[in-house]
Design an enzyme around this catalytic site. Sequence first.
Site, mmCIF file in Angstrom:
data_model
loop_
_atom_site.group_PDB
_atom_site.id
_atom_site.type_symbol
_atom_site.label_atom_id
_atom_site.label_comp_id
_atom_site.label_asym_id
_atom_site.label_seq_id
_atom_site.Cartn_x
_atom_site.Cartn_y
_atom_site.Cartn_z
ATOM 1 C CG ASP A 410 -1.966 1.051 1.207
ATOM 2 O OD1 ASP A 410 -2.843 0.959 0.334
ATOM 3 O OD2 ASP A 410 -1.921 1.977 2.043
ATOM 4 C CD GLU A 439 -2.494 1.796 -3.523
ATOM 5 O OE1 GLU A 439 -3.532 2.456 -3.688
ATOM 6 O OE2 GLU A 439 -1.647 2.078 -2.655
#
Length: 692
Positions: A410, A439
């Site tokens: 993330d 990401e």
Amino acid sequence: MAKTVAKTSGRAAPKRAGAPAEPGFIPTIGRIPIVDVFPQVSGGRWPAKAFAGEVIPFGATVFREGHDAVGARLELVDPAGATSSHGLRMIGTGIDRFQTLAHVPTQGAWRFRIRAFSDDYATWEHNASIKVPAGIDVELTFAIVSKLFLVAGADAERPAEERALLDDLALFVADEAIPAADRLEQATSPAVQHAVENRPIASLDTFSDWHELKVERERAGYGAWYEFFPRSVGAVQKADGTFTSGTFRTAARRLPAVAAMGFDVLYLPPIHPIGKAFRKGPNNSLTVEPGDPGSPWAIGGAAGGHDAVHPDLGTVAQFTIFRAAAEKLGLEIALDFALQASPDHPWVKEHPEWFTTLPDGSIAYAENPPKKYQDIYPINFDNDPAGIRAEALRILRFWIAAGVRIFRVDNPHTKPLDFWEWIIATVNAEHPDVIFLAEAFTRPALMQTLAKVGFQQSYTYFTWRNSKEELEEFLDSLAHETAAFFRPNLFVNTPDILHAYLQFGGRPAYKIRAAIAATASPTWGVYSGYELIENVARPGSEENIDNEKYEYRPRDFEAATAAGTSIAPYITLLNKARSEHPALHQLRNLDIHASDDDSVLVYSKYIAGEFTETGQPDGLIVVANVDPWSVRETTVRLDVTKFGLEPGAQFRVTDAITGASWLWGADNYVRLNAFTEPVHILSVHYSPRRTC
């Protein structure tokens, strides 16, 4: 050893033309110049990347002074130390660019270099084709090739039958009693061409430096991903409107359906305890009602941190049972790795130095203006870098021990790149099969450098590339400009991203985006709910309304399928086409073609039979109407050589979605109705008599 150059006053010492090099001077150019070797990443600073089963273009720019011909070959060394040699062919005209394709079937550290040489036979052949018919220097010309054949016939590395052929020809071409035309015909026969192609008659051998190629496991570059929140699968709404959370046990009931759609990877958002302090309510609101579950990315609470499982879902032992059930169905679990903490995370008390303290004494929370995440504390990597590195590595090792081999990271672009370079290298040294997906929807330089320092995959700008012109530029760049280090995972949606194209394009838009993602990139992904055409956004945003990050979202997939409103059957057909066509397992083989309509995108993918398990070539043509509100009629204009056919060839194509079949050529009429079937995915039928 460093190369040195004699200098005077900071500049290279001047020399007379033809003067010998000064003592200590080491030339940086070989006798036959070899420049711009590829694949390379940032001049060799990081190794080029590939995945097992990938077909890679290798090459360089090779030239020399004067008019004599040059040639080039690839020397490729596999992880076991075995060397293979591959001839390079010139591509383009007048640019001295040589290239070949080579298959890298096994994971590990590969090496390659380019060998360049003076192609003495090719030089002779060119000159002879002009001189002999014109009667110029005929016997001298044959004397030259006779000597070349004698030298080649004495080459112990050449097959015996070729040596005999060349020895005989050396005498034959020198016989003045034989007509010159006959001697020229024999000296340039197919048998000779075959012999010199496999082992050129050459001199002035020059070699490039050795270059690294890091080949990772197949899933690093090929796979179909599906994302769901385990807490929503099997969640039950109670009489008071609150929910009982789903568990790993209830989530396992969804696994067969995900596998049946043809997915390879199941990605789970964070499965850890969620903090209560500053917990967010629906749609990221500050108003929290009893029963609101909070964001899974607000990691940490009384039940533990990154090495714990949310009690509502189960235990670590139950997670391993869930993972094993997925693997039995052919699904590999990808786990979210989010280096951040809720205010309730044990780190906050045990390691306050890992966070940023503001002048008022409070800890800074995460922000992505205008979004605010008061429930999440970002990590400050500069206060105790050694401690943070050790803890991050410990967490990864913990989940690797639990059987996880894929991590979706993330927001990696909000952490230092030297941290990622270190931790990915450290983990991969211990576990070469572990994969990290970045990401990172961020600036190109940052996104691409994350890939260079180690991330095996990355999210992309695909969401924001929707017109024909945008997609042509985007896909061509992915296939040909950044493929040596950047592997795109074309997710069609995420919990945070619902582009206007999907909001207003309806069912056609969802099919168009899925078809392009599934065929343009070897790796693509779907967030749960996409198949149900969940396209209502929170007003003024690119997010789904009632975002699943902040609430339970149980879905009735079976009812939607029964009602015909789900596109799960369409997604299944896309993944079926991917599994059946090896051309779709590749990234670098995408070629853009033309159409006469500004909304009809055309591209092909092709792999030659020498690189497939069956020995048969595989080619596909994708024709997509990217306008989800219209019917388009146009002419598609193909360069058929891009998928292994001769110019002017006619061939049969079959649509992977509808099964319809047509006879096609270079120019073809198409009609694409966005409301029925907006995309053709056409497999090319190759005649067994045709050499492709």
